[in-house]
Design an enzyme around this catalytic site. Structure first.
Site, short mmCIF file in Angstrom:
data_model
loop_
_atom_site.label_atom_id
_atom_site.label_comp_id
_atom_site.label_asym_id
_atom_site.label_seq_id
_atom_site.Cartn_x
_atom_site.Cartn_y
_atom_site.Cartn_z
N TYR A 139 3.22 -14.22 2.20
CA TYR A 139 1.78 -14.50 2.28
C TYR A 139 1.10 -13.86 1.08
O TYR A 139 1.39 -12.71 0.75
CB TYR A 139 1.20 -13.92 3.58
CG TYR A 139 -0.30 -14.09 3.71
CD1 TYR A 139 -0.87 -15.35 3.86
CD2 TYR A 139 -1.16 -12.98 3.68
CE1 TYR A 139 -2.25 -15.51 3.98
CE2 TYR A 139 -2.54 -13.13 3.80
CZ TYR A 139 -3.08 -14.40 3.96
OH TYR A 139 -4.45 -14.55 4.08
N ASP A 234 3.65 -9.48 -5.90
CA ASP A 234 2.55 -9.18 -4.98
C ASP A 234 2.88 -7.89 -4.21
O ASP A 234 3.78 -7.87 -3.37
CB ASP A 234 2.36 -10.37 -4.02
CG ASP A 234 1.14 -10.19 -3.12
OD1 ASP A 234 0.59 -9.07 -3.07
OD2 ASP A 234 0.75 -11.19 -2.47
N LYS A 272 -5.22 -3.15 -0.14
CA LYS A 272 -4.98 -2.25 1.00
C LYS A 272 -5.05 -0.77 0.62
O LYS A 272 -6.13 -0.21 0.56
CB LYS A 272 -3.66 -2.62 1.67
CG LYS A 272 -3.72 -4.08 2.21
CD LYS A 272 -2.55 -4.45 3.07
CE LYS A 272 -2.52 -5.92 3.41
NZ LYS A 272 -3.14 -6.27 4.67
C1 LIG Z 1 1.23 -9.48 0.39
C2 LIG Z 1 -0.21 -9.84 0.56
N1 LIG Z 1 -0.87 -10.47 -0.42
C3 LIG Z 1 -2.16 -10.81 -0.32
C4 LIG Z 1 -2.87 -10.53 0.81
C5 LIG Z 1 -4.31 -10.91 0.92
O1 LIG Z 1 -5.12 -9.78 0.87
P1 LIG Z 1 -6.60 -9.81 1.50
O2 LIG Z 1 -6.44 -9.93 2.97
O3 LIG Z 1 -7.19 -8.51 1.04
O4 LIG Z 1 -7.29 -10.99 0.88
C6 LIG Z 1 -2.24 -9.87 1.87
C7 LIG Z 1 -2.98 -9.56 3.12
O5 LIG Z 1 -2.43 -9.21 4.13
C8 LIG Z 1 -0.88 -9.50 1.74
O6 LIG Z 1 -0.22 -8.87 2.72
#
Ligand SMILES: Cc1ncc(COP(=O)(O)O)c(C=O)c1O
Length: 438
Positions: A139, A234, A272
């Protein structure tokens, strides 16, 4: 349904502001939270629980650490937002680079979604190519091109994974099974000259926690370099949580110990933990790529509240407190919880697998071995997880309300917190065995 739930549902779609907060995966109605301190959260019915959600990752120090709260108050008293650069933003970005060398330049944003969306735009601009590869089960936030599911054949265009995403937005996204080296190599063989980027979670943690197969991240890095594509790592979830330098740091340390040259991502996204519970995320990476962002370069990206001083104060205070010693405490709590829970399930004969990446872990009920692909993850016993979730709630333990999430620990989780959770899982496992045998 409580009066709160009715009121929430009458104004917020589904009663929530983010779908993961609903209890669709486990049944029942969430009770609102009124406060949280250290390892504990308290709901509106006055129930105190040991929290394993940690705001879905940020609360690595535990909730409302006094130093972080003081930094936020102090920053707020000096002004909530200026729309201009502050020294603290520079300091936070420097701290990120100090601990995570591939982030040669850093742009602060407010959400992980913004960070990954910008990374894709930047990779496309830098390569002049349109397609990118992502992996099923990873994700990366909710921008259109990333909300895409696998198409009918491997290495073909993806299809929208949400209503409202157009086939046009999905057509340049290639979705492959996670960890599948042959599929990745074949996709590059077929589309190499059209691929702008590969985006991957440093270690997948949004389908439960999945350990990247040995050499998989390195292969992505090598293929990207050979084919002129950009590797986007990511680390929104794993960054400064899976280890002191994210999951990249875990693999780097492993490589160095094995006398291998560490691989390096071209772009990396954070979120986060770097905001310590307030909205801060970041895009970092190679200087030549990052300097293509406006105002230096032609790639537009902006944000009214980017680098907001109050949010940055929380992030900076959190990052400063996040020493190796604190990471060591997180690791200790995570390891003893993971092993204790797994041991309790094994003792009762409950089939399960443990997914583990650095200090992140999750438990897959019903699986014989740790999964790698989303297809394998989907074979887990989500009904059993729902029973475990509610059994733990009854005994004052708040698990994420989904079998597809990590069990988040913090430096504030004590040995007695861990003992209580393990004992509760053990009691559940015994009764589960008895009822299955009945
Ligand atoms: C690996 C990863 N990338 C991107 C995101 C998206 O971040 P946000 O919820 O701050 O938009 C998340 C959110 O859980 C994530 O776990």
């Amino acid at each position: 349904m409580s009066s709160y739930s009715e009121r929430a549902r009458a104004i917020l779609p589904g009663g929530v502001n983010s779908p993961v907060r609903a209890w669709n995966g486990v049944g029942g109605e969430p009770v609102p939270i009124v406060e949280a301190h250290g390892s504990r959260i308290v709901d509106a019915e006055g129930r105190e629980m040991i929290d394993l959600v940690a705001s879905w990752g940020p609360a690595i120090l535990g909730h409302a650490h006094p130093t972080v709260v003081a930094a936020v108050k102090e920053a707020a008293a000096r002004g909530l937002s200026f729309g201009a650069t502050t020294e603290a933003e520079v300091e936070l970005a420097e701290l990120i680079r100090e601990r995570y060398a591939p982030a040669e330049r850093v742009r602060l944003v407010s959400t992980g979604t913004e960070a990954t969306m910008t990374a894709i735009r930047l990779a496309r601009a830098a390569t002049g190519r349109h397609k990118f590869i992502k992996f099923a089960g990873c994700y990366h936030g909710h921008s259109d091109a990333l909300l895409v599911a696998a198409g009918s054949g491997l290495a073909t265009s993806g299809v929208p994974d949400s209503a409202g995403v157009t086939p046009g937005a999905a057509q340049d996204t290639i979705v492959l099974p996670y960890g599948d080296e042959a599929a990745l190599t074949a996709a590059f063989a077929e589309h190499g000259s059209e691929v702008a980027a590969v985006i991957t979670e440093a270690a997948p943690a949004n389908m439960g926690v999945v350990a990247p197969p040995a050499g998989f991240n390195r292969l992505i890095s090598t293929l990207c370099r050979n084919e002129g594509a950009v590797m986007i790592l990511d680390e929104v979830l794993t960054g400064f949580r899976a280890g002191p330098a994210g999951y990249w740091g875990v693999e780097r340390d492993h490589d160095v110990a094995a006398d291998l040259d560490p691989w390096t991502p071209d772009l990396v996204t954070f979120g986060k933990v770097i905001g310590g519970g307030l909205p801060v995320a970041a895009l970092g990476g190679r200087r030549d790529l990052m300097e293509q962002l406006a105002p230096l370069g032609p790639v537009y990206q902006a944000g009214t509240l980017s680098g907001n001083p109050v949010a940055v104060a929380a992030g900076l205070a959190t990052m400063r407190l996040l020493t190796d010693e604190v990471h060591g405490r997180v690791a200790e709590a995570a390891t003893s919880l993971r092993d204790g829970v797994s041991g309790a399930l094994t003792a009762a004969g409950i089939t399960h697998a443990v997914g583990s990446a650095g200090t992140l872990f999750s438990i897959f009920l019903g699986l014989e071995s740790a999964p790698v692909t989303f297809e394998q993850v989907a074979g887990q016993d989500t009904a059993a997880f729902a029973r475990l979730f509610h059994a733990l709630r009854r005994e004052g333990v708040a698990l994420p309300p989904s079998a597809y999430e990590a069990w988040f620990v913090s430096a504030a989780h004590t040995a007695s917190d861990v003992d209580h959770i393990v004992a509760t899982v053990a009691a559940w496992a015994q009764s589960e065995r008895d009822s299955r045998g009945a």
